[in-house]
Design a protein around this motif. Sequence first.
Motif, mmCIF file in Angstrom:
data_model
loop_
_atom_site.group_PDB
_atom_site.id
_atom_site.type_symbol
_atom_site.label_atom_id
_atom_site.label_comp_id
_atom_site.label_asym_id
_atom_site.label_seq_id
_atom_site.Cartn_x
_atom_site.Cartn_y
_atom_site.Cartn_z
ATOM 1 N N ASP A 197 0.834 -1.214 0.000
ATOM 2 C CA ASP A 197 0.000 0.000 0.000
ATOM 3 C C ASP A 197 0.863 1.257 0.000
ATOM 4 N N LEU A 198 1.987 1.207 0.717
ATOM 5 C CA LEU A 198 2.862 2.379 0.763
ATOM 6 C C LEU A 198 3.452 2.669 -0.613
ATOM 7 N N LEU A 199 3.850 1.632 -1.325
ATOM 8 C CA LEU A 199 4.390 1.830 -2.673
ATOM 9 C C LEU A 199 3.314 2.344 -3.636
ATOM 10 N N ALA A 200 2.117 1.810 -3.527
ATOM 11 C CA ALA A 200 1.044 2.261 -4.418
ATOM 12 C C ALA A 200 0.725 3.739 -4.175
ATOM 13 N N LYS A 201 0.645 4.113 -2.920
ATOM 14 C CA LYS A 201 0.341 5.533 -2.624
ATOM 15 C C LYS A 201 1.481 6.438 -3.095
ATOM 16 N N GLY A 202 2.720 5.970 -2.938
ATOM 17 C CA GLY A 202 3.843 6.771 -3.406
ATOM 18 C C GLY A 202 3.829 6.968 -4.909
ATOM 19 N N LEU A 203 3.487 5.917 -5.658
ATOM 20 C CA LEU A 203 3.412 6.062 -7.116
ATOM 21 C C LEU A 203 2.337 7.060 -7.517
ATOM 22 N N TRP A 204 1.179 6.968 -6.891
ATOM 23 C CA TRP A 204 0.104 7.915 -7.227
ATOM 24 C C TRP A 204 0.474 9.336 -6.837
ATOM 25 N N PHE A 205 1.212 9.486 -5.767
ATOM 26 C CA PHE A 205 1.661 10.823 -5.367
ATOM 27 C C PHE A 205 2.560 11.433 -6.441
ATOM 28 N N LEU A 206 3.439 10.606 -7.024
ATOM 29 C CA LEU A 206 4.315 11.105 -8.088
ATOM 30 C C LEU A 206 3.541 11.388 -9.370
ATOM 31 N N VAL A 207 2.587 10.526 -9.716
ATOM 32 C CA VAL A 207 1.810 10.733 -10.946
ATOM 33 C C VAL A 207 1.000 12.018 -10.853
ATOM 34 N N MET A 208 0.356 12.262 -9.727
ATOM 35 C CA MET A 208 -0.442 13.482 -9.587
ATOM 36 C C MET A 208 0.437 14.722 -9.486
ATOM 37 N N GLY A 209 1.674 14.530 -9.048
ATOM 38 C CA GLY A 209 2.577 15.681 -8.997
ATOM 39 C C GLY A 209 2.948 16.198 -10.368
ATOM 40 N N LEU A 210 2.736 15.386 -11.421
ATOM 41 C CA LEU A 210 3.019 15.868 -12.773
ATOM 42 C C LEU A 210 2.092 17.001 -13.189
ATOM 43 N N ASP A 211 0.882 17.009 -12.660
ATOM 44 C CA ASP A 211 -0.084 18.058 -12.993
ATOM 45 C C ASP A 211 -0.155 19.147 -11.931
ATOM 46 N N ALA A 212 0.604 19.018 -10.864
ATOM 47 C CA ALA A 212 0.559 20.014 -9.792
ATOM 48 C C ALA A 212 1.257 21.291 -10.233
ATOM 49 N N VAL A 213 0.587 22.418 -9.999
ATOM 50 C CA VAL A 213 1.134 23.733 -10.339
ATOM 51 C C VAL A 213 1.027 24.610 -9.098
ATOM 52 N N ASN A 214 2.135 25.203 -8.718
ATOM 53 C CA ASN A 214 2.145 26.113 -7.573
ATOM 54 C C ASN A 214 1.564 27.462 -8.012
ATOM 55 N N LEU A 215 0.316 27.687 -7.668
ATOM 56 C CA LEU A 215 -0.360 28.913 -8.074
ATOM 57 C C LEU A 215 0.056 30.081 -7.193
ATOM 58 N N ASP A 216 0.117 31.251 -7.804
ATOM 59 C CA ASP A 216 0.340 32.473 -7.050
ATOM 60 C C ASP A 216 -0.844 32.687 -6.102
ATOM 61 N N PRO A 217 -0.640 33.250 -4.905
ATOM 62 C CA PRO A 217 -1.763 33.461 -3.978
ATOM 63 C C PRO A 217 -2.916 34.248 -4.589
ATOM 64 N N GLY A 218 -2.606 35.233 -5.414
ATOM 65 C CA GLY A 218 -3.683 35.994 -6.052
ATOM 66 C C GLY A 218 -4.480 35.149 -7.025
ATOM 67 N N VAL A 219 -3.777 34.326 -7.817
ATOM 68 C CA VAL A 219 -4.469 33.451 -8.757
ATOM 69 C C VAL A 219 -5.308 32.421 -8.018
ATOM 70 N N ALA A 220 -4.753 31.850 -6.938
ATOM 71 C CA ALA A 220 -5.512 30.873 -6.153
ATOM 72 C C ALA A 220 -6.764 31.500 -5.555
ATOM 73 N N HIS A 221 -6.653 32.764 -5.092
ATOM 74 C CA HIS A 221 -7.825 33.451 -4.542
ATOM 75 C C HIS A 221 -8.873 33.687 -5.616
ATOM 76 N N TRP A 222 -8.442 34.060 -6.803
ATOM 77 C CA TRP A 222 -9.395 34.277 -7.906
ATOM 78 C C TRP A 222 -10.117 32.984 -8.255
ATOM 79 N N VAL A 223 -9.380 31.876 -8.308
ATOM 80 C CA VAL A 223 -10.008 30.586 -8.604
ATOM 81 C C VAL A 223 -11.008 30.220 -7.517
ATOM 82 N N ALA A 224 -10.651 30.465 -6.234
ATOM 83 C CA ALA A 224 -11.569 30.144 -5.138
ATOM 84 C C ALA A 224 -12.839 30.984 -5.224
ATOM 85 N N GLU A 225 -12.727 32.274 -5.573
ATOM 86 C CA GLU A 225 -13.923 33.110 -5.696
ATOM 87 C C GLU A 225 -14.821 32.653 -6.842
#
Length: 392
Positions: free
Chosen positions: A158-186
């Motif tokens: 289970d630990l290996l499976a979760k680690g693989l999924w963590f890496l796969v989803m990290g490919l689409d992860a984007v560190n948004l600017d706080p202002g952009v994140a606030h606009w998306v939340a609104e």
Amino acid sequence: MTETPETPQHWQPGTRRKKVRIQRAETTIIDGRPSTRMVPDEVWVTLPPRDWDEIIRRGVTGVAIAVTVLAAAGTTASVGGLLSRMLHPGVAYAVGVVFTSSWLACLGVEHIERVDAGRAQRARIGGWAALIISMGAVITYGHTLDLLPAGVVGSCLDLLAKGLWFLVMGLDAVNLDPGVAHWVAEEEQHMAGRFLLGTRLARLNRRAVQMRAGGPEFEAAEAILAQASGHQAQQLSAADTSGQAAPVSAPVSGQPQAPAQAPVSGHVPDPSPTTPSAPAPPTSPPAAPVPPPAVPTPPAPPVTPAGTGASGSSEQQDGGPGLRPVGPPSKAQTIRDVLVADPKISDADLIEHVKAVHGDGGDAAKFADTVTRTRRRIENPSAPRTKKTRSA
């Protein structure tokens, strides 16, 4: 005559090509009238270069899916074997699927909420907690079989499976600017508000359809609401036409409760005989005797003790100085109202006015004497009487 367009065959060295079957138009012209039909044809098309990033992504995703399936199978077998000692084997192995599914669901929620750090943090904590519980169950099963190392190794699936999924989803992860994140939340809040409003309106519309469908309860409710609305509208209409409000009553000690009589607007209630006061200043007097004035309803006048003597008994018959009966005003009150409106009115005109309101009771002389004495008493109130005490 048939026109067949030639298919261009452009090819550059080093590129990849593929033959593709297409439909091309073929036009036949006879006597100047064209006729077009679609005929199959094969052409060579140039292929774009391979996207190795996308190929690797798909491969990693496939590996993560395979590892997750195997980890879920191993965890299910371990938990099912552990719980089958106290549960039915079918139920025990079905429950074993919950352990892997829990952290996998939390991982999916974390990926969806990646824009909102707060909600993503809750899903992340829940996923790690579910993973620890799943690994602990597998280790416990190995310990019960005296195979603790096998249990530890099996829990790492289970630990290996979760680690693989963590890496796969990290490919689409984007560190948004706080202002952009606030606009998306609104924007999400606006869309969620519209969706929530739509669902509420749909629910209210369904209830309205149920009410229109009829039924004794809904019909009774509609009748009650209609009657209450009509009664309220009638009260408002009566208040607008008459300019009067509901009489206010106040209980008096030793005297039956009765609503207060309304004096003329702008006129202070007449004080008791024990409280002398000067008459109110005159207003613009009319040339002729005034008709009975309109009687609005102010708050109840203050309650004062009744006086003694003839004047006190007269006020007590009228309902007391602090509480006046509902209905036509008394003779004394009518005289007061007329004197307030026209202090210089003659006795004859005053007698005729009071007679028009109350009548003379069949004895005109006595009625005229009563009106005259009452006017004198109102215009010239007597001084308060004091009681003399005798010394013993």
